[in-house]
Motif scaffolding. Structure first.
Motif, PDB file in Angstrom:
ATOM      1  N   ASN A 186       0.848  -1.193   0.000  1.00  0.00           N
ATOM      2  CA  ASN A 186       0.000   0.000   0.000  1.00  0.00           C
ATOM      3  C   ASN A 186       0.888   1.249   0.000  1.00  0.00           C
ATOM      4  OD1 ASN A 186       0.445   0.755   3.010  1.00  0.00           O
ATOM      5  ND2 ASN A 186       0.125  -1.456   2.899  1.00  0.00           N
ATOM      6  N   ALA A 187       0.259   2.434  -0.079  1.00  0.00           N
ATOM      7  CA  ALA A 187       1.030   3.672  -0.272  1.00  0.00           C
ATOM      8  C   ALA A 187       1.920   4.009   0.927  1.00  0.00           C
ATOM      9  CB  ALA A 187       0.093   4.837  -0.583  1.00  0.00           C
ATOM     10  N   SER A 188       1.448   3.774   2.151  1.00  0.00           N
ATOM     11  CA  SER A 188       2.284   4.134   3.307  1.00  0.00           C
ATOM     12  C   SER A 188       3.457   3.163   3.461  1.00  0.00           C
ATOM     13  CB  SER A 188       1.449   4.173   4.593  1.00  0.00           C
ATOM     14  OG  SER A 188       0.822   2.931   4.832  1.00  0.00           O
ATOM     15  N   ALA A 212       1.801   9.471   4.908  1.00  0.00           N
ATOM     16  CA  ALA A 212       1.050   8.903   3.778  1.00  0.00           C
ATOM     17  C   ALA A 212      -0.295   8.347   4.240  1.00  0.00           C
ATOM     18  CB  ALA A 212       1.869   7.813   3.092  1.00  0.00           C
ATOM     19  N   HIS A 218      -6.051   6.980   1.522  1.00  0.00           N
ATOM     20  CA  HIS A 218      -5.386   5.812   2.115  1.00  0.00           C
ATOM     21  C   HIS A 218      -6.038   5.536   3.473  1.00  0.00           C
ATOM     22  CE1 HIS A 218      -2.620   2.867   3.280  1.00  0.00           C
ATOM     23  NE2 HIS A 218      -1.493   3.538   3.334  1.00  0.00           N
TER      24      HIS A 218
ATOM     25  N   THR B 196      -1.767  10.282  -1.678  1.00  0.00           N
ATOM     26  CA  THR B 196      -2.863   9.796  -0.829  1.00  0.00           C
ATOM     27  C   THR B 196      -3.825  10.915  -0.457  1.00  0.00           C
ATOM     28  OG1 THR B 196      -1.780  10.269   1.294  1.00  0.00           O
ATOM     29  CG2 THR B 196      -1.224   8.178   0.226  1.00  0.00           C
ATOM     30  N   ILE B 350      -3.505   7.756  -6.430  1.00  0.00           N
ATOM     31  CA  ILE B 350      -2.688   7.138  -5.386  1.00  0.00           C
ATOM     32  C   ILE B 350      -1.594   6.269  -6.003  1.00  0.00           C
ATOM     33  CG2 ILE B 350      -4.263   5.170  -5.023  1.00  0.00           C
ATOM     34  CD1 ILE B 350      -3.609   5.500  -1.963  1.00  0.00           C
ATOM     35  N   ARG B 352       0.488   3.301  -5.722  1.00  0.00           N
ATOM     36  CA  ARG B 352       0.435   2.050  -4.983  1.00  0.00           C
ATOM     37  C   ARG B 352       0.850   0.928  -5.924  1.00  0.00           C
ATOM     38  NH1 ARG B 352      -5.218   1.081  -2.207  1.00  0.00           N
ATOM     39  NH2 ARG B 352      -5.811   1.153  -4.383  1.00  0.00           N
TER      40      ARG B 352
END
Lengths: 374, 372
Positions: A186-188, A212, A218, B196, B350, B352
């Motif tokens: 995931n993004a974080s 993030a 998110h 995000t 986003i 990802r």
């Protein structure tokens, strides 16, 4: 400079890392931690066991679990500097900003240290203390000292409320913490790995990841679920409200996911918990879910069923007694286990993550001196 | 799904008009299409920042307005100042910067990144870096000077005396040169956080965190440390030959992108002659020997002095203590980071990526604790 490959917005489908920590098998609706399917872990395991699993790749023995629990329990105090910083931030600050800032102070160092499991333990232990202390400051209450004899979830609730919670509530928070502890790239998590790839320290990686997770695309949506349900009000009004909302292009909160093609396995577990623990929320939420899925299906019959983890998280966290402003920070208090596991993995097989960009600006030209710029 | 490219090398992760590294031709292009060597003679840091944010160089009125806006934004909030003072003076200056920027930007509600926030964040970096340094020296932090430009105020914040114009010029040039550089790791970190929908402070805190890594922003200090170990031009050949025999890497050499001499290194190399004549002599000989050793070992690889090598010499000449090098890099790059974040808002999606599973076959059953 043109890249070797075409620009893919959001890096969708591009492999950003190799990992053995967790896998999201979207087609089959499976979330796998180190080979174990989440449904097999969620009811049985403590957060401490799962953190060990993510960090070490295997489940702990009884002795190892005892040692880890003791180390976590003895690392819950904030440093003097972190205490001052937490006190200095205004009581109306966004708790995610408090977490980002205080985790940053708590982890300052004098010399650069490589990410390590002891550092991961220390960071993970500090999140509940930071959140509970700030929660009490907001409420005008004195902070509560951590209790070494309580597990991770129980101590968090004890520090928030100043009293022990019932075993059922503790178990529910524990399950939530287990369910959210990792979720592929995931993004974080990716942010944490990008930072780790420069050989930076663990705190730096975690602080970036918190930043993030704060984004509404998110981690920022669980409180929005509650807010939308509050607006809808009651089950009989739900369909009218939602159809009208849709005409105004309002997004349904708690729906949609890029990866799962079938029901998110975490959402399924949280839904059952929600029904048991928060019947009032569940009565409205399950109706809203049904209508939302119907409307979304009418609009896009080709898209899969899409209730996401945030939707029923909101009801579970509410039943646990957490204020909605603490939903995202509590998500962070779970995910820190996964973030730090990914940082350790990245550091062990590192190459700096530095993709390319495609230049879309003007062709080279000469600047005009200041005096001649009209 | 495609092949895994470690480090995402060769993967295009963003479209940008903020800057372009044309490695094949040794060109760095800033927003608007300007080559870095053309900007250096005509622009101050404030003008370069304006360019990165707006896409055009400012006229006198716009520049004046920006300078005033930055002057007004140099002070720390009370909570950020208390956080700063709570940390031990010996704290790593990058950790001080990461923490105090986070506290300074802490807010009540999530807001979308704005240009005004970008200006304010950029303006406050010298205040934090100066305070971190002075506390290390056992001195009190100084109030920023409203009447000075960005580079001069930075030197004032460190030294507490009227900065010499020549030093201001060297620092200002360094700040312009380092302000942006395509999609490096810290800029990419900022863009991932931005993707995000998070706030600008979170993006910049993430970027500082990435810049702290020795493989990224820490390289300038590493170059200076190597020059310190070498000590003199006369010692360069022996030291480098020994180090090479021990398979040690030469700090300040090597870059993934440039195939020819880094245009920023070229400008700094020239400036180093006057900024730090003694260190320049050591550095010039070090470069000559290092490039020869590297060429003999790998004739197929391009000429590889990087910007960190010569930046370490110029910053030394400007009187910047080496433990601050990475924070000064951040003080420059924050304008680029914020420009990238603002640019990304126009088409936010986003970031990802996927991951490749290399763990055990899914579906194994966990054993009960008592049976392990």
């Amino acid at each position: 400079m043109s890249g070797n490959s075409a620009y893919v917005p959001g890096l969708e489908g591009i492999i950003g890392a190799q990992t053995a920590i967790s896998m999201v098998d979207g087609a089959n609706g499976r979330l796998v931690y180190q080979g174990y399917v989440i449904a097999d872990l969620a009811q049985e395991m403590s957060f401490e066991e799962v953190a060990f699993l993510l960090w070490e790749g295997r489940l702990p023995t009884r002795a190892e679990l005892g040692a880890l629990s003791a180390e976590l329990a003895s690392s819950r105090q904030l440093t003097q500097a972190a205490t001052v910083a937490l006190e200095a931030l205004p009581a109306d600050t966004d708790p995610m900003d408090v977490l980002r800032s205080v985790v940053s102070v708590q982890g300052v160092e004098h010399r650069l240290a490589r990410p390590s499991r002891p550092l991961a333990i220390h960071a993970t232990a500090s999140f509940p203390t930071i959140l509970a202390t700030f929660h009490r400051k907001r409420m005008g209450l004195e902070p509560v000292k951590p209790r070494r004899d309580l597990g991770h979830a129980a101590n968090y609730l004890y520090m928030m409320n100043g009293e022990e919670s019932s075993p059922e509530i503790v178990r529910a928070l524990n399950t939530y913490l287990v369910l959210l502890a990792d979720h592929g790239m995931n993004a974080s998590t990716f942010t944490a790995r990008v930072i780790a790839s420069t050989e930076s320290d663990l705190t730096s990686c975690l602080v970036g990841a918190i930043g993030a997770l704060k984004g509404p695309a998110h981690g920022g949506a669980p409180s929005a679920v509650i807010e939308q349900l509050e607006e809808i009000g009651a089950a009989p009004d739900a369909e009218a409200w939602m159809r009208a909302a849709r005409n105004r292009k309002v997004k349904f909160m708690g729906f949609g996911h890029r990866i799962y093609r079938v029901y998110d396995p975490r959402a399924k577990i949280l839904k059952e918990m929600c029904e048991r623990m928060n019947p009032q929320f569940f009565a409205l939420a399950s109706k809203v879910e049904e209508i939302a899925l119907t409307i979304l299906h009418e609009e896009h019959p080709e898209r899969p069923q899409s209730t996401n983890v945030e939707f029923y998280s909101a009801g579970v966290l509410q039943a646990i007694g957490l204020p909605k402003e603490f939903f995202s920070p509590t998500f962070a208090a779970s995910r820190v286990a996964g973030w730090s596991a990914h940082v350790l993995e990245q550091a062990a097989h590192n190459r700096i993550i530095r993709p390319q960009s495609e230049y879309i600006g003007p062709e080279p030209r000469k600047p005009v001196p200041l005096a001649e710029r009209g | 799904m495609g092949e895994f490219s470690p480090g995402l090398e060769g993967v295009v992760a963003a479209e940008t008009a903020v800057s372009e590294v044309d490695g094949a031709n040794g060109r760095l292009i800033y927003r608007g299409g300007y080559l870095i060597e053309d900007l250096i003679p005509v622009t101050s840091y404030e003008e370069a920042a304006f360019l990165l944010w707006h896409g055009e160089l400012p006229n006198e009125k716009e520049l004046d307005a920006l300078r005033q806006q930055m002057s007004r934004a140099r002070r720390l909030k009370d909570s950020a100042r208390k956080t700063l003072m709570a940390m031990e003076p010996s704290t790593d200056p990058m950790d001080v910067l990461r923490t105090v920027v986070s506290a300074q930007g802490a807010s009540q509600a999530l807001t979308k990144p704005t240009l005004d926030e970008a200006v304010a964040l950029t303006a406050v970096f010298p205040t934090i870096v100066g305070a971190a340094y002075r506390r290390r020296q056992g001195k009190d932090p100084l109030q920023p000077r409203d009447d000075l430009g960005h580079a001069a105020n930075l030197l004032w914040s460190l030294e507490g005396r009227e900065p010499e114009p020549q030093k201001v010029h060297w620092v200002d040039t360094y700040l312009v040169l380092l302000a942006d550089h395509g999609l490096n790791a810290s800029t990419f970190a900022a863009r991932v956080v931005a993707s995000t929908g998070s706030d600008l402070t979170s993006c910049i805190v993430g970027a500082i965190a990435a810049l702290k890594g020795p493989a990224h922003g820490g390289a300038t200090l590493a170059a200076r440390n190597m020059l310190d170990k070498i000590g003199s031009a006369e010692n360069a050949e022996r030291w480098l030959t020994d180090a090479h025999a021990k398979h040690e890497r030469f700090s300040g050499f090597g870059h993934r992108v440039y195939r020819t001499y880094d245009p920023r290194a070229k400008i700094l190399r020239e400036m180093a002659k006057t900024a730090a004549p003694d260190l320049h002599r050591t550095a010039a000989r070090t470069e000559e020997v290092a490039l020869k050793i590297l060429h003999d070992a790998h004739p197929e690889r391009p000429n590889a002095t990087n910007v960190d090598f010569w930046a370490s010499v110029v910053l030394t000449g400007a009187g910047i203590p080496k433990e601050l090098f990475t924070t000064i890099f951040a003080t420059s790059r924050v304008s680029g980071w914020t420009a990238h974040v603002l640019e990304s808002l126009s088409d936010l999606r986003i970031i990802r990526p996927a991951s490749r599973w290399i763990g055990p076959e899914p579906g194994r059953k966990p054993l009960q604790l008592a049976k392990r």
